[in-house]
Design a protein around this motif. Structure first.
Motif, PDB file in Angstrom:
ATOM      1  N   ILE A   8       0.848  -1.192   0.000  1.00 37.32           N
ATOM      2  CA  ILE A   8       0.000   0.000   0.000  1.00 37.32           C
ATOM      3  C   ILE A   8       0.884   1.243   0.000  1.00 37.32           C
ATOM      4  O   ILE A   8       1.765   1.390   0.857  1.00 37.32           O
ATOM      5  CB  ILE A   8      -0.940   0.027   1.220  1.00 37.32           C
ATOM      6  CG1 ILE A   8      -1.859  -1.195   1.209  1.00 37.32           C
ATOM      7  CG2 ILE A   8      -1.758   1.309   1.227  1.00 37.32           C
ATOM      8  CD1 ILE A   8      -2.784  -1.283   2.422  1.00 37.32           C
ATOM      9  N   LEU A   9       0.641   2.126  -0.954  1.00 38.40           N
ATOM     10  CA  LEU A   9       1.365   3.392  -1.054  1.00 38.40           C
ATOM     11  C   LEU A   9       0.455   4.497  -0.524  1.00 38.40           C
ATOM     12  O   LEU A   9      -0.545   4.833  -1.147  1.00 38.40           O
ATOM     13  CB  LEU A   9       1.763   3.638  -2.518  1.00 38.40           C
ATOM     14  CG  LEU A   9       2.706   4.806  -2.834  1.00 38.40           C
ATOM     15  CD1 LEU A   9       3.477   4.536  -4.123  1.00 38.40           C
ATOM     16  CD2 LEU A   9       1.937   6.128  -2.959  1.00 38.40           C
ATOM     17  N   GLY A  10       0.793   5.022   0.644  1.00 38.05           N
ATOM     18  CA  GLY A  10      -0.058   6.001   1.315  1.00 38.05           C
ATOM     19  C   GLY A  10      -0.747   5.358   2.501  1.00 38.05           C
ATOM     20  O   GLY A  10      -1.279   4.248   2.379  1.00 38.05           O
ATOM     21  N   CYS A  11      -0.755   6.048   3.630  1.00 41.86           N
ATOM     22  CA  CYS A  11      -1.305   5.462   4.857  1.00 41.86           C
ATOM     23  C   CYS A  11      -2.438   6.298   5.439  1.00 41.86           C
ATOM     24  O   CYS A  11      -2.569   6.434   6.662  1.00 41.86           O
ATOM     25  CB  CYS A  11      -0.194   5.288   5.903  1.00 41.86           C
ATOM     26  SG  CYS A  11       1.082   4.096   5.427  1.00 41.86           S
ATOM     27  N   ALA A  36       3.989  -4.897   2.447  1.00 41.17           N
ATOM     28  CA  ALA A  36       4.685  -3.634   2.700  1.00 41.17           C
ATOM     29  C   ALA A  36       3.739  -2.448   2.616  1.00 41.17           C
ATOM     30  O   ALA A  36       2.732  -2.484   1.897  1.00 41.17           O
ATOM     31  CB  ALA A  36       5.832  -3.452   1.700  1.00 41.17           C
ATOM     32  N   VAL A  37       4.095  -1.391   3.357  1.00 40.78           N
ATOM     33  CA  VAL A  37       3.378  -0.116   3.282  1.00 40.78           C
ATOM     34  C   VAL A  37       4.412   0.997   3.206  1.00 40.78           C
ATOM     35  O   VAL A  37       5.567   0.821   3.622  1.00 40.78           O
ATOM     36  CB  VAL A  37       2.450   0.119   4.485  1.00 40.78           C
ATOM     37  CG1 VAL A  37       1.368  -0.949   4.553  1.00 40.78           C
ATOM     38  CG2 VAL A  37       3.241   0.168   5.785  1.00 40.78           C
ATOM     39  N   ALA A  38       3.971   2.154   2.682  1.00 34.05           N
ATOM     40  CA  ALA A  38       4.879   3.289   2.587  1.00 34.05           C
ATOM     41  C   ALA A  38       4.143   4.580   2.901  1.00 34.05           C
ATOM     42  O   ALA A  38       2.982   4.768   2.511  1.00 34.05           O
ATOM     43  CB  ALA A  38       5.506   3.374   1.204  1.00 34.05           C
ATOM     44  N   SER A  39       4.836   5.457   3.593  1.00 30.11           N
ATOM     45  CA  SER A  39       4.384   6.815   3.850  1.00 30.11           C
ATOM     46  C   SER A  39       5.603   7.719   3.697  1.00 30.11           C
ATOM     47  O   SER A  39       6.753   7.256   3.717  1.00 30.11           O
ATOM     48  CB  SER A  39       3.805   6.929   5.266  1.00 30.11           C
ATOM     49  OG  SER A  39       3.580   8.283   5.616  1.00 30.11           O
ATOM     50  N   LYS A  44       4.970   6.940  10.747  1.00 26.63           N
ATOM     51  CA  LYS A  44       3.577   6.654  10.412  1.00 26.63           C
ATOM     52  C   LYS A  44       3.448   5.319   9.697  1.00 26.63           C
ATOM     53  O   LYS A  44       2.549   4.524   9.994  1.00 26.63           O
ATOM     54  CB  LYS A  44       3.019   7.779   9.547  1.00 26.63           C
ATOM     55  CG  LYS A  44       1.556   7.614   9.195  1.00 26.63           C
ATOM     56  CD  LYS A  44       1.050   8.808   8.380  1.00 26.63           C
ATOM     57  CE  LYS A  44      -0.432   8.662   8.055  1.00 26.63           C
ATOM     58  NZ  LYS A  44      -0.941   9.836   7.271  1.00 26.63           N
ATOM     59  N   ALA A  45       4.358   5.056   8.769  1.00 29.75           N
ATOM     60  CA  ALA A  45       4.330   3.784   8.041  1.00 29.75           C
ATOM     61  C   ALA A  45       4.569   2.604   8.977  1.00 29.75           C
ATOM     62  O   ALA A  45       3.915   1.557   8.858  1.00 29.75           O
ATOM     63  CB  ALA A  45       5.376   3.796   6.929  1.00 29.75           C
ATOM     64  N   THR A  46       5.482   2.770   9.902  1.00 28.41           N
ATOM     65  CA  THR A  46       5.796   1.691  10.850  1.00 28.41           C
ATOM     66  C   THR A  46       4.606   1.376  11.743  1.00 28.41           C
ATOM     67  O   THR A  46       4.283   0.203  11.988  1.00 28.41           O
ATOM     68  CB  THR A  46       7.019   2.080  11.699  1.00 28.41           C
ATOM     69  OG1 THR A  46       8.144   2.317  10.841  1.00 28.41           O
ATOM     70  CG2 THR A  46       7.365   0.977  12.681  1.00 28.41           C
ATOM     71  N   ALA A  47       3.932   2.422  12.222  1.00 30.63           N
ATOM     72  CA  ALA A  47       2.755   2.221  13.067  1.00 30.63           C
ATOM     73  C   ALA A  47       1.638   1.550  12.283  1.00 30.63           C
ATOM     74  O   ALA A  47       0.939   0.661  12.796  1.00 30.63           O
ATOM     75  CB  ALA A  47       2.289   3.566  13.629  1.00 30.63           C
ATOM     76  N   PHE A  48       1.452   1.973  11.024  1.00 28.76           N
ATOM     77  CA  PHE A  48       0.423   1.383  10.165  1.00 28.76           C
ATOM     78  C   PHE A  48       0.724  -0.096   9.925  1.00 28.76           C
ATOM     79  O   PHE A  48      -0.166  -0.954  10.027  1.00 28.76           O
ATOM     80  CB  PHE A  48       0.387   2.149   8.841  1.00 28.76           C
ATOM     81  CG  PHE A  48      -0.752   1.788   7.930  1.00 28.76           C
ATOM     82  CD1 PHE A  48      -1.865   2.619   7.817  1.00 28.76           C
ATOM     83  CD2 PHE A  48      -0.729   0.627   7.163  1.00 28.76           C
ATOM     84  CE1 PHE A  48      -2.910   2.300   6.973  1.00 28.76           C
ATOM     85  CE2 PHE A  48      -1.773   0.294   6.316  1.00 28.76           C
ATOM     86  CZ  PHE A  48      -2.868   1.137   6.221  1.00 28.76           C
ATOM     87  N   TYR A  58       8.114   1.472   4.722  1.00 32.58           N
ATOM     88  CA  TYR A  58       9.057   2.355   4.040  1.00 32.58           C
ATOM     89  C   TYR A  58       8.715   3.812   4.330  1.00 32.58           C
ATOM     90  O   TYR A  58       7.533   4.178   4.416  1.00 32.58           O
ATOM     91  CB  TYR A  58       9.012   2.123   2.529  1.00 32.58           C
ATOM     92  CG  TYR A  58       9.604   0.807   2.083  1.00 32.58           C
ATOM     93  CD1 TYR A  58      10.981   0.621   2.049  1.00 32.58           C
ATOM     94  CD2 TYR A  58       8.784  -0.249   1.684  1.00 32.58           C
ATOM     95  CE1 TYR A  58      11.528  -0.595   1.628  1.00 32.58           C
ATOM     96  CE2 TYR A  58       9.315  -1.449   1.257  1.00 32.58           C
ATOM     97  CZ  TYR A  58      10.691  -1.616   1.239  1.00 32.58           C
ATOM     98  OH  TYR A  58      11.229  -2.811   0.822  1.00 32.58           O
ATOM     99  N   GLY A  59       9.748   4.642   4.426  1.00 38.67           N
ATOM    100  CA  GLY A  59       9.562   6.055   4.670  1.00 38.67           C
ATOM    101  C   GLY A  59       9.568   6.898   3.419  1.00 38.67           C
ATOM    102  O   GLY A  59       9.609   8.131   3.494  1.00 38.67           O
TER     103      GLY A  59
END
Length: 375
Positions: A8-11, A36-39, A44-48, A58-59
């Motif tokens: 997911i790109l955007g949290c 994986a997720v990215a912000s 924020k990405a880590t918490a998501f 990813y940051g």
């Protein structure tokens, strides 16, 4: 492919809904992995990722796009930025599912789609309504003549969203149309967008005319919309959307011998079949695995796992084995590559995305709404 590695790109808010659906698919062993997720904010990405059980965080969006292990990236940013981030992912060879509205306008959509064709990646607009199992129930009622001949569709998707700053902002393609008005337009298209021609073939039922009005915010974007459509066979659609009115989410299909009422036209939580006297003769509450975002994910998974079934080749500007060649020709000129791949789902083709983006451009023209980044 054992499991689809989903990213997911955007949290933001819409990403939480998709994450919940993907987590459900993972927990039910349906071949989807929360990968994986990215912000732009690593914290924020880590918490998501922790909340929804994703393996990596990813940051930056660039770092996510560069991860070659990903099978599918869902782009969940505001639609004003879909064009930028879709192109980023495609340039890295990633398959993508782009949240609706696909982009801010048809020109930007054409650039994204042409690039996907040139790179040979899978691309789909995330209009989840088109993937709902509930659609088959409605279509069966219509095919069986339960409401006679379909004549008119009404749809109203209104909810108070005016407390969200993004919805007011022209620079972020704010306004009611692209965020929720697209659902009313989709509802009309699902049940009026095709007709039977003189040879008994199913063909497009084109929109012959549009009559569109809106009330604007002081920022210049549309707050409440009224869209009346007349189709070439005489059928009509009367559509309303508002982000300042109290919540009203219903679609009605009127036939010569009855009607079908759909509660929540975007996710179709309840379907009612009524006779010509207005009596409910059948009622269905479709089952769901989670929140209905899961169905588009499973459809994308199938297309990625079976490319031979869902890909078409374009050679020298011609399109083989593709019923949408007329529509696709409108934006092939943007690509200099003479051999390309169209990899899509039949529920939400690239031609359908272009059709809708073009319709919404024309509607905004009647509204007198333009975004500052448009020419």
């Amino acid at each position: 492919m054992n499991n689809l590695k989903f990213a997911i790109l955007g949290c933001g808010h819409i990403a939480t809904k998709m994450a919940a659906a993907v987590k459900t698919l993972k927990n039910q062993g349906m071949g989807v992995e929360c990968y994986a997720v990215a912000s732009r904010n690593l914290e924020k990405a880590t918490a998501f990722a922790k909340e929804y059980g994703f393996e990596k965080a990813y940051g930056s969006y660039e770092a996510l796009a560069a991860d070659s292990a990903i099978d599918l990236i869902y782009i969940a940013t505001p639609h004003s930025h879909h064009h930028e981030f879709a192109k980023l992912c495609i340039e890295h060879g990633r398959n993508i599912l782009v949240e609706k509205a696909f982009t801010a306008n048809a020109k930007l959509a054409a650039e994204v789609i042409s690039l996907a064709h040139d790179k040979g990646v899978f691309l789909c607009e995330a209009m989840w309504t088109r993937f709902l199992p509930a659609l088959e129930t409605i279509r069966n009622w219509i095919r069986d003549g339960r409401i006679g001949n379909v004549e008119t569709v009404e749809a109203d998707f209104s909810m108070k969203l005016s407390d969200r700053d993004r919805m007011h902002d022209p620079a972020l393609a704010g306004g009611a149309l692209l965020d929720i008005g697209i659902y009313s337009l989709t509802f009309a298209d699902l049940f009026l967008g095709e007709r039977i021609d003189a040879d008994g073939k199913v063909v497009r039922n084109e929109i012959a005319s549009m009559d569109c009005k809106c009330v604007k915010f002081k920022t210049g974007v549309d707050a409440s919309d009224w869209i009346n459509l007349t189709y070439e066979n005489g059928q009509k659609a009367y559509l309303k959307t508002s982000m300042v009115s109290p919540t009203h989410n219903e679609g009605v299909i009127y036939g010569s011998a009855g009607q079908i009422r759909v509660q929540n036209l975007n996710d179709m939580v309840k379907l009612e079949l009524l006779d010509d006297a207005g009596n409910v003769v059948e009622s269905v509450e479709p089952t769901r695995l989670c929140n209905c975002y899961e169905y588009e994910v499973l459809a994308c998974k199938e297309a990625i796992e079976n490319p031979a079934q869902f890909r078409h080749e374009i050679c020298d500007g011609s399109i083989d084995n593709c019923s949408n060649s007329r529509d696709l020709s409108d934006f092939r000129a943007l690509s200099n590559v003479v051999h390309s791949i169209v990899w899509e789902r039949p529920e939400m083709t690239h031609a359908k995305t272009m059709e809708f983006m073009t319709h919404m451009d024309k509607i905004r023209e009647q509204f007198g709404v333009r975004y500052p980044f448009e020419d």
